[in-house]
Motif scaffolding. Structure first.
Motif, PDB file in Angstrom:
ATOM      1  N   LEU A 203      -2.112   0.451  -2.240  1.00  0.00           N
ATOM      2  CA  LEU A 203      -0.956   1.338  -2.281  1.00  0.00           C
ATOM      3  C   LEU A 203      -1.167   2.507  -3.231  1.00  0.00           C
ATOM      4  O   LEU A 203      -1.789   2.362  -4.288  1.00  0.00           O
ATOM      5  N   VAL A 204      -0.625   3.669  -2.862  1.00  0.00           N
ATOM      6  CA  VAL A 204      -0.638   4.871  -3.695  1.00  0.00           C
ATOM      7  C   VAL A 204       0.750   5.070  -4.288  1.00  0.00           C
ATOM      8  O   VAL A 204       1.765   4.902  -3.602  1.00  0.00           O
ATOM      9  N   ASP A 205       0.800   5.421  -5.559  1.00  0.00           N
ATOM     10  CA  ASP A 205       2.074   5.707  -6.229  1.00  0.00           C
ATOM     11  C   ASP A 205       2.492   7.135  -5.859  1.00  0.00           C
ATOM     12  O   ASP A 205       2.079   8.109  -6.493  1.00  0.00           O
ATOM     13  N   ILE A 206       3.305   7.258  -4.828  1.00  0.00           N
ATOM     14  CA  ILE A 206       3.707   8.578  -4.326  1.00  0.00           C
ATOM     15  C   ILE A 206       4.472   9.353  -5.391  1.00  0.00           C
ATOM     16  O   ILE A 206       4.297  10.564  -5.553  1.00  0.00           O
ATOM     17  N   LEU A 234       9.553   1.605   9.512  1.00  0.00           N
ATOM     18  CA  LEU A 234      10.553   0.628   9.055  1.00  0.00           C
ATOM     19  C   LEU A 234      10.390   0.226   7.600  1.00  0.00           C
ATOM     20  O   LEU A 234      11.376   0.023   6.890  1.00  0.00           O
ATOM     21  N   TRP A 235       9.151   0.099   7.140  1.00  0.00           N
ATOM     22  CA  TRP A 235       8.905  -0.544   5.851  1.00  0.00           C
ATOM     23  C   TRP A 235       8.608   0.414   4.696  1.00  0.00           C
ATOM     24  O   TRP A 235       8.406  -0.023   3.567  1.00  0.00           O
ATOM     25  N   GLN A 236       8.556   1.714   4.942  1.00  0.00           N
ATOM     26  CA  GLN A 236       8.348   2.686   3.865  1.00  0.00           C
ATOM     27  C   GLN A 236       8.846   4.058   4.316  1.00  0.00           C
ATOM     28  O   GLN A 236       8.600   4.468   5.441  1.00  0.00           O
ATOM     29  N   ARG A 237       9.559   4.748   3.414  1.00  0.00           N
ATOM     30  CA  ARG A 237      10.088   6.087   3.702  1.00  0.00           C
ATOM     31  C   ARG A 237       9.540   7.050   2.648  1.00  0.00           C
ATOM     32  O   ARG A 237      10.204   7.346   1.652  1.00  0.00           O
ATOM     33  N   PRO A 238       8.337   7.561   2.862  1.00  0.00           N
ATOM     34  CA  PRO A 238       7.661   8.363   1.833  1.00  0.00           C
ATOM     35  C   PRO A 238       8.402   9.633   1.433  1.00  0.00           C
ATOM     36  O   PRO A 238       8.266  10.096   0.300  1.00  0.00           O
ATOM     37  N   HIS A 241      10.386   9.486  -1.650  1.00  0.00           N
ATOM     38  CA  HIS A 241       9.680   9.271  -2.921  1.00  0.00           C
ATOM     39  C   HIS A 241       8.812  10.446  -3.339  1.00  0.00           C
ATOM     40  O   HIS A 241       8.026  10.327  -4.284  1.00  0.00           O
ATOM     41  N   GLY A 242       8.942  11.587  -2.647  1.00  0.00           N
ATOM     42  CA  GLY A 242       8.234  12.777  -3.101  1.00  0.00           C
ATOM     43  C   GLY A 242       7.250  13.376  -2.136  1.00  0.00           C
ATOM     44  O   GLY A 242       6.722  14.462  -2.394  1.00  0.00           O
ATOM     45  N   ALA A 243       6.975  12.706  -1.021  1.00  0.00           N
ATOM     46  CA  ALA A 243       6.089  13.307  -0.019  1.00  0.00           C
ATOM     47  C   ALA A 243       6.828  14.418   0.718  1.00  0.00           C
ATOM     48  O   ALA A 243       8.055  14.391   0.854  1.00  0.00           O
ATOM     49  N   TYR A 343       4.741  -1.301  -5.004  1.00  0.00           N
ATOM     50  CA  TYR A 343       5.382  -1.943  -3.863  1.00  0.00           C
ATOM     51  C   TYR A 343       6.894  -2.057  -4.080  1.00  0.00           C
ATOM     52  O   TYR A 343       7.696  -1.743  -3.191  1.00  0.00           O
ATOM     53  N   ASP A 344       7.291  -2.500  -5.258  1.00  0.00           N
ATOM     54  CA  ASP A 344       8.713  -2.699  -5.548  1.00  0.00           C
ATOM     55  C   ASP A 344       9.496  -1.393  -5.452  1.00  0.00           C
ATOM     56  O   ASP A 344      10.660  -1.378  -5.037  1.00  0.00           O
ATOM     57  N   ARG A 345       8.866  -0.276  -5.846  1.00  0.00           N
ATOM     58  CA  ARG A 345       9.561   1.013  -5.832  1.00  0.00           C
ATOM     59  C   ARG A 345       9.521   1.705  -4.479  1.00  0.00           C
ATOM     60  O   ARG A 345      10.437   2.434  -4.121  1.00  0.00           O
ATOM     61  N   HIS A 346       8.464   1.495  -3.715  1.00  0.00           N
ATOM     62  CA  HIS A 346       8.241   2.291  -2.505  1.00  0.00           C
ATOM     63  C   HIS A 346       8.487   1.558  -1.189  1.00  0.00           C
ATOM     64  O   HIS A 346       8.828   2.198  -0.191  1.00  0.00           O
ATOM     65  N   CYS A 347       8.267   0.269  -1.159  1.00  0.00           N
ATOM     66  CA  CYS A 347       8.194  -0.441   0.120  1.00  0.00           C
ATOM     67  C   CYS A 347       9.452  -1.257   0.405  1.00  0.00           C
ATOM     68  O   CYS A 347      10.065  -1.823  -0.502  1.00  0.00           O
ATOM     69  N   LEU A 348       9.787  -1.333   1.678  1.00  0.00           N
ATOM     70  CA  LEU A 348      10.949  -2.097   2.136  1.00  0.00           C
ATOM     71  C   LEU A 348      10.539  -3.374   2.856  1.00  0.00           C
ATOM     72  O   LEU A 348      11.386  -4.136   3.307  1.00  0.00           O
TER      73      LEU A 348
END
Length: 437
Positions: A203-206, A234-238, A241-243, A343-348
């Protein structure tokens, strides 16, 4: 005839107003997939959008044609609305793009004939000779090769960093890229990420990348793009988070039936517009039949991904305890504190694609793969069926051996994409296949 007399109506102009809220409640993407972007009254009342097999679109009058091209060429402010030629856009593609934008919370989206077409046009639209791209690693092998080899032909260089890099490392990389760009008389127009990385799930810290970008570059000139194929939509909305831009191989979860090839880019309009202009010139838009199939698939993407994710959790619980398994690159079983924080901050959700590390090497992996009875030995991922492959000798064979080792793509790694079969049947299949190792 004056401009005020021109009726700019086109086949897709002035549909009935979209219903996006009811009683103050914002409708969910899974609900909007059933009709968003499509008005049946514009298509003889057809409940589902027809497939529009046409290369060109008729203007109501010569004045309308002139007005449209004045907007396209910039001779008249305000741009152009409506459809003119299917290399630029067409009804099925526009409906698809509207719905893709809903999932990502994007201002706009574009569809492409493949994920790699989307990535290639994205990078070419951003860069000029002398520029430097910053990217995370690992990347999908074709993405990394395009940056390192094809873009290099146009005088574009790159600086990369490991997926789990912290802010200090990111600052160092940004400074190095800026210095290199200045030496070449160029800029740093894009930071390109892949998270989770293929095939390791790194994982990358976006958010950290965004903060480092903002500290070193102008956010309006240096975009952050991310390949979100492994977890999205479904599992991540970049974009949350800054993308600035999100890239997909729509072949995977969005298509989800291993019967089409397509890609997309969605995000902020100011960046999407530049990509659209190059796509209009080069082509590469997905065809109407594929767009129609993707709209069909988007109606069930949440159900399919949920089922696949639940299956993956059960399968990984079994595999983690097996004596012939050395480890799992599964986001539901992260052991590294830094990766868990991201993961805790970015992923669903943990997704349904993971890496299986067997005790042994290539020979053991091949015996395992050849013994599978339900899972299919094939590349790709995110389909209704379970797939397994050996990246080091297949999808990432073109990556230099030393680079593969650096990225964690070892000879004992098998990439598995879990489908929507019965979870206990999949466990039985893996159990008998492991007996052959």
């Amino acid at each position: 005839m004056s401009d005020n007399d021109i009726d700019p109506t086109t086949p897709r102009k002035n549909p009935k107003p979209e219903v996006k809220t009811i009683g103050g409640r914002t409708l969910k993407p899974s609900t909007l997939m059933m009709g968003h972007g499509y008005d049946p009254t514009l298509s003889e009342g057809s409940l589902k959008a027809p497939i529009f097999l046409t290369s060109t679109f008729a203007f109501p009058s010569a004045a309308d044609g002139k007005r449209h091209f004045e907007g396209i060429t910039g001779k008249r402010p305000g741009g152009a609305e409506g459809l003119v030629y299917s290399r630029f856009n067409a009804p099925n593609q526009e409906i698809l793009e509207d719905r893709l934008a809903v999932w990502d919370g994007a201002e706009e989206a574009l569809s492409f004939s493949s994920g790699m077409t989307a990535i290639a046009v994205l990078l070419l639209a951003a860069c000029k000779s002398g520029d430097v791209i910053v990217h995370s690693g690992p990347l999908y092998a074709a993405s990394e090769g395009f940056i390192a080899k094809t873009m290099a032909k146009f005088g574009v260089r790159f600086v990369d960093f490991p997926a789990g890099a912290d802010r200090a490392k990111l600052d160092e990389v940004m400074a190095r890229a800026k210095s290199l760009a200045e030496e070449q008389g160029g800029e740093v127009p894009m930071i390109y990420l892949e998270s989770p990385g293929n095939p390791t799930n790194a994982l990358v810290d976006i958010e950290a990348v965004r903060d480092a970008r903002d500290a070193h570059f102008d956010p309006d000139k240096c975009s952050i793009a991310i390949d979100n194929t492994f977890l999205g939509p479904l599992w991540q909305r970049p974009l949350d988070h800054g993308a600035d831009l999100v890239v997909y191989s729509l072949t995977k979860y969005v298509g989800g039936h291993s019967d089409l090839v397509a890609g997309s880019v969605s995000g902020k309009k100011r960046f999407v517009d530049a990509i659209r202009m190059l796509r209009n010139t080069m082509g590469g838009i997905c065809d109407p039949n594929t767009a129609w199939m993707l709209c069909r698939s988007l109606e069930t993407v949440e159900l399919r991904m949920q089922r696949a994710g639940e299956n993956a959790a059960k399968v990984c619980d079994y595999l983690a305890a097996h004596p012939k398994v050395e480890g799992l690159g599964y986001l539901g079983m992260i052991k590294d504190a830094r990766q868990q924080d991201i993961y805790d901050r970015h992923c669903l959700g943990a997704g349904s694609t993971f890496s299986l590390l067997l005790k042994g090497g290539e020979a053991e992996c091949f015996r395992f793969l050849d013994a599978l009875k339900i899972a299919k030995l094939a590349v790709s991922l995110g389909g209704t069926e379970t797939l397994a492959s050996h990246p080091a000798s297949m999808t990432h064979l073109s990556v230099a051996e030393g680079r593969r080792a650096e990225l964690g793509i070892s000879d004992n790694l098998v990439r598995i994409s879990i489908g929507i079969e019965d979870a206990d049947d999949l466990i039985a299949d893996f159990e008998q296949a492991l007996e052959a190792v």
